[in-house]
Design a protein around this motif. Structure first.
Motif, PDB file in Angstrom:
ATOM      1  N   GLN A 228       0.825  -1.212   0.000  1.00 46.00           N
ATOM      2  CA  GLN A 228       0.000   0.000   0.000  1.00 46.00           C
ATOM      3  C   GLN A 228       0.860   1.263   0.000  1.00 46.00           C
ATOM      4  O   GLN A 228       0.590   2.212  -0.737  1.00 46.00           O
ATOM      5  CB  GLN A 228      -0.952   0.005   1.207  1.00 46.00           C
ATOM      6  CG  GLN A 228      -2.052   1.024   1.109  1.00 46.00           C
ATOM      7  CD  GLN A 228      -2.947   0.795  -0.116  1.00 46.00           C
ATOM      8  OE1 GLN A 228      -3.156  -0.319  -0.580  1.00 46.00           O
ATOM      9  NE2 GLN A 228      -3.453   1.886  -0.665  1.00 46.00           N
ATOM     10  N   ILE A 229       1.912   1.277   0.806  1.00 48.49           N
ATOM     11  CA  ILE A 229       2.800   2.448   0.868  1.00 48.49           C
ATOM     12  C   ILE A 229       3.518   2.635  -0.468  1.00 48.49           C
ATOM     13  O   ILE A 229       3.631   3.748  -0.972  1.00 48.49           O
ATOM     14  CB  ILE A 229       3.811   2.302   2.031  1.00 48.49           C
ATOM     15  CG1 ILE A 229       3.074   2.408   3.373  1.00 48.49           C
ATOM     16  CG2 ILE A 229       4.900   3.356   1.942  1.00 48.49           C
ATOM     17  CD1 ILE A 229       3.936   2.111   4.570  1.00 48.49           C
ATOM     18  N   VAL A 230       3.990   1.536  -1.040  1.00 49.51           N
ATOM     19  CA  VAL A 230       4.672   1.612  -2.335  1.00 49.51           C
ATOM     20  C   VAL A 230       3.711   2.117  -3.404  1.00 49.51           C
ATOM     21  O   VAL A 230       4.063   2.975  -4.223  1.00 49.51           O
ATOM     22  CB  VAL A 230       5.275   0.240  -2.732  1.00 49.51           C
ATOM     23  CG1 VAL A 230       5.785   0.251  -4.154  1.00 49.51           C
ATOM     24  CG2 VAL A 230       6.384  -0.154  -1.771  1.00 49.51           C
ATOM     25  N   LYS A 231       2.490   1.625  -3.388  1.00 52.26           N
ATOM     26  CA  LYS A 231       1.487   2.032  -4.377  1.00 52.26           C
ATOM     27  C   LYS A 231       1.211   3.535  -4.286  1.00 52.26           C
ATOM     28  O   LYS A 231       1.164   4.234  -5.308  1.00 52.26           O
ATOM     29  CB  LYS A 231       0.201   1.237  -4.170  1.00 52.26           C
ATOM     30  CG  LYS A 231      -0.882   1.540  -5.172  1.00 52.26           C
ATOM     31  CD  LYS A 231      -2.105   0.686  -4.907  1.00 52.26           C
ATOM     32  CE  LYS A 231      -3.254   1.106  -5.811  1.00 52.26           C
ATOM     33  NZ  LYS A 231      -4.481   0.404  -5.491  1.00 52.26           N
ATOM     34  N   GLN A 232       1.049   4.044  -3.063  1.00 48.60           N
ATOM     35  CA  GLN A 232       0.807   5.477  -2.882  1.00 48.60           C
ATOM     36  C   GLN A 232       1.994   6.305  -3.384  1.00 48.60           C
ATOM     37  O   GLN A 232       1.816   7.338  -4.040  1.00 48.60           O
ATOM     38  CB  GLN A 232       0.554   5.794  -1.412  1.00 48.60           C
ATOM     39  CG  GLN A 232      -0.773   5.297  -0.901  1.00 48.60           C
ATOM     40  CD  GLN A 232      -0.886   5.429   0.611  1.00 48.60           C
ATOM     41  OE1 GLN A 232       0.096   5.722   1.294  1.00 48.60           O
ATOM     42  NE2 GLN A 232      -2.084   5.199   1.137  1.00 48.60           N
ATOM     43  N   THR A 233       3.187   5.853  -3.102  1.00 49.19           N
ATOM     44  CA  THR A 233       4.387   6.569  -3.533  1.00 49.19           C
ATOM     45  C   THR A 233       4.505   6.562  -5.047  1.00 49.19           C
ATOM     46  O   THR A 233       4.843   7.582  -5.660  1.00 49.19           O
ATOM     47  CB  THR A 233       5.640   5.936  -2.888  1.00 49.19           C
ATOM     48  OG1 THR A 233       5.458   5.874  -1.477  1.00 49.19           O
ATOM     49  CG2 THR A 233       6.878   6.742  -3.196  1.00 49.19           C
ATOM     50  N   PHE A 234       4.213   5.427  -5.676  1.00 44.80           N
ATOM     51  CA  PHE A 234       4.264   5.328  -7.132  1.00 44.80           C
ATOM     52  C   PHE A 234       3.235   6.269  -7.759  1.00 44.80           C
ATOM     53  O   PHE A 234       3.522   6.942  -8.754  1.00 44.80           O
ATOM     54  CB  PHE A 234       3.998   3.898  -7.594  1.00 44.80           C
ATOM     55  CG  PHE A 234       5.236   3.064  -7.714  1.00 44.80           C
ATOM     56  CD1 PHE A 234       5.757   2.741  -8.955  1.00 44.80           C
ATOM     57  CD2 PHE A 234       5.878   2.593  -6.595  1.00 44.80           C
ATOM     58  CE1 PHE A 234       6.897   1.969  -9.069  1.00 44.80           C
ATOM     59  CE2 PHE A 234       7.022   1.826  -6.696  1.00 44.80           C
ATOM     60  CZ  PHE A 234       7.535   1.508  -7.938  1.00 44.80           C
ATOM     61  N   GLN A 235       2.031   6.302  -7.195  1.00 45.65           N
ATOM     62  CA  GLN A 235       0.985   7.165  -7.752  1.00 45.65           C
ATOM     63  C   GLN A 235       1.374   8.637  -7.665  1.00 45.65           C
ATOM     64  O   GLN A 235       1.196   9.392  -8.617  1.00 45.65           O
ATOM     65  CB  GLN A 235      -0.345   6.920  -7.040  1.00 45.65           C
ATOM     66  CG  GLN A 235      -0.991   5.623  -7.434  1.00 45.65           C
ATOM     67  CD  GLN A 235      -2.218   5.287  -6.596  1.00 45.65           C
ATOM     68  OE1 GLN A 235      -2.394   5.787  -5.491  1.00 45.65           O
ATOM     69  NE2 GLN A 235      -3.067   4.415  -7.131  1.00 45.65           N
ATOM     70  N   LYS A 236       1.919   9.047  -6.541  1.00 46.95           N
ATOM     71  CA  LYS A 236       2.329  10.439  -6.382  1.00 46.95           C
ATOM     72  C   LYS A 236       3.467  10.766  -7.352  1.00 46.95           C
ATOM     73  O   LYS A 236       3.462  11.818  -7.994  1.00 46.95           O
ATOM     74  CB  LYS A 236       2.762  10.707  -4.944  1.00 46.95           C
ATOM     75  CG  LYS A 236       3.044  12.161  -4.678  1.00 46.95           C
ATOM     76  CD  LYS A 236       3.278  12.411  -3.213  1.00 46.95           C
ATOM     77  CE  LYS A 236       3.437  13.904  -2.987  1.00 46.95           C
ATOM     78  NZ  LYS A 236       3.580  14.229  -1.588  1.00 46.95           N
TER      79      LYS A 236
END
Length: 186
Positions: free
Chosen positions: A134-142
């Motif tokens: 989840q943290i990686v996904k949020q960082t990738f999206q940003k």
């Protein structure tokens, strides 16, 4: 490409997440190469069918780590890794020649083993502290919101830098392209 607007902590999460994705991709590359080597029977032994794909994966990983150090504005670390890789590869190649073991599989084993040694620390440092999905996904999206436009520039630069190999391949054949690639290294 991490966005310049990402904080140092988020950048580390981004890089670690990207590294995990790269490892998954390299596993797929490894499996596909094994199948291709088995089906095509280019290498007549099972040892070579395993060594060549794993060596190529470690060589790709070494190249990724080199690029990562440059993107972190740390060229000295990339140079240090390159120097170690070159020295150990040269020692390995000299040993192979002195022991009269020169063949394709042994050469891939030599350079692949050196690349594995060079990448060892990074692999295990990321794997022992994997960020959550989840943290990686949020960082990738940003990051994607800020840097998606640079993808066009990166792709066009890659095409421009690598077309000398792909276009002649279709026009003049494999052997001539090998000579062209060797000449470019000089």
């Amino acid at each position: 490409v991490p966005s310049p607007r990402i904080s140092k902590d988020k950048s580390k999460i981004f890089r670690d997440g990207l590294f995990i994705l790269l490892l998954a991709f390299l596993f797929i590359v490894f499996a596909v190469m094994i199948v291709i080597l088995k089906v095509s029977k280019l290498i007549n032994n099972n040892f070579g069918n395993f060594i060549i794909p794993i060596s190529i994966c470690f060589l790709l990983l070494r190249d990724y780590l080199r690029t990562e150090e440059f993107s972190k504005l740390n060229p000295k670390k990339a140079l240090r890794r390159d120097a170690l890789y070159s020295i150990f590869s040269l020692i390995g190649i000299i040993l192979v020649i002195q022991l009269n073991l020169l063949n394709v599989t042994i050469m891939f084993l030599t350079i692949g083993a050196v690349a594995a040694i060079i990448t060892y620390n990074k692999i295990f440092s990321v794997l022992k502290d994997v960020p959550s999905f989840q943290i990686v996904k949020q960082t990738f999206q940003k990051s994607w919101n800020y840097s998606r436009w640079s993808l066009i520039g990166v792709f066009s630069s890659w095409v421009q830098g690598n077309m000398y190999i792909y276009v002649p391949f279709f026009l003049i054949g494999v052997k001539e392209v090998a000579f062209l690639a060797a000449a470019r290294l000089l």
